[in-house]
Motif scaffolding. Structure first.
Motif, PDB file in Angstrom:
ATOM      1  N   THR A   1       0.818  -1.205   0.000  1.00  0.00           N
ATOM      2  CA  THR A   1       0.000   0.000   0.000  1.00  0.00           C
ATOM      3  C   THR A   1       0.853   1.256   0.000  1.00  0.00           C
ATOM      4  O   THR A   1       0.410   2.300  -0.458  1.00  0.00           O
ATOM      5  CB  THR A   1      -0.926   0.009   1.231  1.00  0.00           C
ATOM      6  N   LYS A   2       2.064   1.191   0.501  1.00  0.00           N
ATOM      7  CA  LYS A   2       2.909   2.370   0.601  1.00  0.00           C
ATOM      8  C   LYS A   2       4.059   2.347  -0.405  1.00  0.00           C
ATOM      9  O   LYS A   2       5.051   3.035  -0.229  1.00  0.00           O
ATOM     10  CB  LYS A   2       3.476   2.491   2.029  1.00  0.00           C
ATOM     11  N   HIS A   3       3.930   1.550  -1.448  1.00  0.00           N
ATOM     12  CA  HIS A   3       5.002   1.532  -2.445  1.00  0.00           C
ATOM     13  C   HIS A   3       5.082   2.863  -3.176  1.00  0.00           C
ATOM     14  O   HIS A   3       6.151   3.395  -3.428  1.00  0.00           O
ATOM     15  CB  HIS A   3       4.772   0.396  -3.438  1.00  0.00           C
ATOM     16  N   LEU A   4       3.942   3.431  -3.535  1.00  0.00           N
ATOM     17  CA  LEU A   4       3.873   4.747  -4.144  1.00  0.00           C
ATOM     18  C   LEU A   4       3.236   5.706  -3.146  1.00  0.00           C
ATOM     19  O   LEU A   4       2.157   5.424  -2.615  1.00  0.00           O
ATOM     20  CB  LEU A   4       3.054   4.722  -5.437  1.00  0.00           C
ATOM     21  N   VAL A   5       3.897   6.824  -2.886  1.00  0.00           N
ATOM     22  CA  VAL A   5       3.412   7.765  -1.872  1.00  0.00           C
ATOM     23  C   VAL A   5       3.372   9.176  -2.438  1.00  0.00           C
ATOM     24  O   VAL A   5       4.036   9.492  -3.430  1.00  0.00           O
ATOM     25  CB  VAL A   5       4.313   7.735  -0.620  1.00  0.00           C
ATOM     26  N   SER A   6       2.584  10.007  -1.794  1.00  0.00           N
ATOM     27  CA  SER A   6       2.489  11.430  -2.115  1.00  0.00           C
ATOM     28  C   SER A   6       3.038  12.229  -0.933  1.00  0.00           C
ATOM     29  O   SER A   6       3.150  11.697   0.183  1.00  0.00           O
ATOM     30  CB  SER A   6       1.028  11.821  -2.384  1.00  0.00           C
ATOM     31  N   PRO A   7       3.374  13.494  -1.132  1.00  0.00           N
ATOM     32  CA  PRO A   7       3.867  14.310  -0.006  1.00  0.00           C
ATOM     33  C   PRO A   7       2.864  14.331   1.142  1.00  0.00           C
ATOM     34  O   PRO A   7       1.668  14.565   0.947  1.00  0.00           O
ATOM     35  CB  PRO A   7       4.025  15.694  -0.632  1.00  0.00           C
TER      36      PRO A   7
ATOM     37  N   THR B   1       5.671   4.802   7.533  1.00  0.00           N
ATOM     38  CA  THR B   1       5.670   3.816   8.609  1.00  0.00           C
ATOM     39  C   THR B   1       5.656   4.533   9.951  1.00  0.00           C
ATOM     40  O   THR B   1       6.109   5.691  10.063  1.00  0.00           O
ATOM     41  CB  THR B   1       6.898   2.892   8.515  1.00  0.00           C
ATOM     42  N   THR B   2       5.116   3.845  10.958  1.00  0.00           N
ATOM     43  CA  THR B   2       5.153   4.369  12.328  1.00  0.00           C
ATOM     44  C   THR B   2       6.188   3.627  13.170  1.00  0.00           C
ATOM     45  O   THR B   2       6.312   3.877  14.363  1.00  0.00           O
ATOM     46  CB  THR B   2       3.758   4.227  12.978  1.00  0.00           C
TER      47      THR B   2
ATOM     48  N   GLY C   1       6.647   9.714  -4.979  1.00  0.00           N
ATOM     49  CA  GLY C   1       7.553   8.758  -5.612  1.00  0.00           C
ATOM     50  C   GLY C   1       7.394   7.359  -5.063  1.00  0.00           C
ATOM     51  O   GLY C   1       6.396   7.033  -4.413  1.00  0.00           O
ATOM     52  N   ALA C   2       8.390   6.536  -5.319  1.00  0.00           N
ATOM     53  CA  ALA C   2       8.387   5.129  -4.910  1.00  0.00           C
ATOM     54  C   ALA C   2       9.241   4.946  -3.665  1.00  0.00           C
ATOM     55  O   ALA C   2      10.349   5.480  -3.569  1.00  0.00           O
ATOM     56  CB  ALA C   2       8.914   4.249  -6.038  1.00  0.00           C
ATOM     57  N   VAL C   3       8.718   4.191  -2.715  1.00  0.00           N
ATOM     58  CA  VAL C   3       9.441   3.920  -1.477  1.00  0.00           C
ATOM     59  C   VAL C   3      10.508   2.861  -1.731  1.00  0.00           C
ATOM     60  O   VAL C   3      10.225   1.811  -2.313  1.00  0.00           O
ATOM     61  CB  VAL C   3       8.478   3.446  -0.374  1.00  0.00           C
TER      62      VAL C   3
ATOM     63  N   VAL D   1      12.507   7.871  -0.423  1.00  0.00           N
ATOM     64  CA  VAL D   1      11.499   7.956  -1.471  1.00  0.00           C
ATOM     65  C   VAL D   1      12.180   8.477  -2.725  1.00  0.00           C
ATOM     66  O   VAL D   1      12.763   9.565  -2.723  1.00  0.00           O
ATOM     67  CB  VAL D   1      10.341   8.891  -1.071  1.00  0.00           C
ATOM     68  N   LYS D   2      12.129   7.678  -3.799  1.00  0.00           N
ATOM     69  CA  LYS D   2      12.723   8.067  -5.066  1.00  0.00           C
ATOM     70  C   LYS D   2      11.682   8.826  -5.879  1.00  0.00           C
ATOM     71  O   LYS D   2      10.652   8.262  -6.251  1.00  0.00           O
ATOM     72  CB  LYS D   2      13.193   6.829  -5.841  1.00  0.00           C
ATOM     73  N   PRO D   3      11.904  10.117  -6.159  1.00  0.00           N
ATOM     74  CA  PRO D   3      10.899  10.916  -6.876  1.00  0.00           C
ATOM     75  C   PRO D   3      10.613  10.359  -8.262  1.00  0.00           C
ATOM     76  O   PRO D   3      11.504   9.834  -8.938  1.00  0.00           O
ATOM     77  CB  PRO D   3      11.548  12.306  -6.957  1.00  0.00           C
TER      78      PRO D   3
END
Length: 248
Positions: free
Chosen positions: A21-27, A32-33, A56-58, A67-69
């Motif tokens: 679910t967190k492979h692709l993220v937004s600002p 992770t906690t 980008g991709a985690v 995170v790679k933009p």
């Protein structure tokens, strides 16, 4: 006429693993906690949460998360295959645009001379640099070194590298091109492709892109040069070879 009708029902949420679910993220997205991870590029800590600062991709390396933009300039590594454009001919070197923050450098000593000769470069070679490569020419090359400021040093000391002929240049984000064992591929449709790690992709017809004895270079000829005896002989030999190839 019978019609099937389904009544609306509440959909069940499908729980996916966190890494999916967190492979692709937004600002602003929480990656992770878990406080056991270290903060890498493109992330920051807030309220004991690791949060993305870019889209980008985690990527995770052991306990380091970054995170790679998706949209970024190319950051080269030694051994990368790149496609670039000559922007300037300087003393004993060419400047090459490779979609990086800084222009890359191709030294005269880092290319194969016509004929594939292995020798020290002379003053005559330096005077003929624009005959080998000139402004606007496209080349394929390999990253030889990365300078302290991030600029790249390239080399074409292999027959698979050098000046590119007829073809089409396609530009994509460097993040879409993964580092693989080979970046040169022949397609079944009669075309070939060079996947540059810098996001420049070169597509060309296989029949037109032939490596000759020039060490990856095709000399730039002007119309007036055809009157030179050595150029006449070269054109005759190449035409004769192509006729032989066509005859079978």
């Amino acid at each position: 006429m019978a019609v099937d009708i389904r009544l609306a029902t509440a959909r069940k949420r499908v729980s996916l693993p966190a890494e999916v679910t967190k492979h692709l993220v937004s600002p602003g997205d929480t990656i992770t906690t878990d406080t056991g991870f270290m903060r890498g590029h493109g992330t920051y800590m807030e309220d004991e949460k690791l949060i993305a600062s870019v889209a980008g991709a985690v990527e995770r390396v052991n306990k380091l998360i970054c995170v790679k933009p998706l949209q970024t300039r190319y950051n080269g590594e030694v051994g990368d295959v790149v496609v670039g454009r000559i922007t300037e001919v300087q003393q004993k070197r060419w400047k090459v645009e490779t979609n990086s923050r800084l222009d890359s450098v191709l030294l005269l000593s880092s290319v194969n001379l016509p004929g594939g000769e292995l020798r020290r470069r002379s003053a005559e070679d330096e005077l003929m640099m624009r005959d080998y490569l000139q402004e606007g020419d496209l080349i394929s090359a390999e990253v030889q070194a990365v300078f302290a400021d991030g600029a790249l040093s390239l080399h074409t000391r292999s027959l698979k590298y050098g000046k590119l002929g007829q073809g089409t240049l396609v530009q994509v984000s460097p993040s879409l091109v993964k580092r693989r064992k080979t970046h040169f591929h022949n397609l079944p449709c009669g075309a070939a492709i060079i996947l540059g790690n810098n996001g420049y992709i070169w597509i060309y017809p296989i029949a037109e892109q032939k490596e000759d004895e020039a060490g990856g270079f095709v000399t730039n000829f002007e119309i007036k040069d055809i009157l030179k005896p050595e150029i006449m002989e070269e054109i005759v030999m190449e035409t004769r070879q192509r006729l032989i190839d066509q005859e079978g």
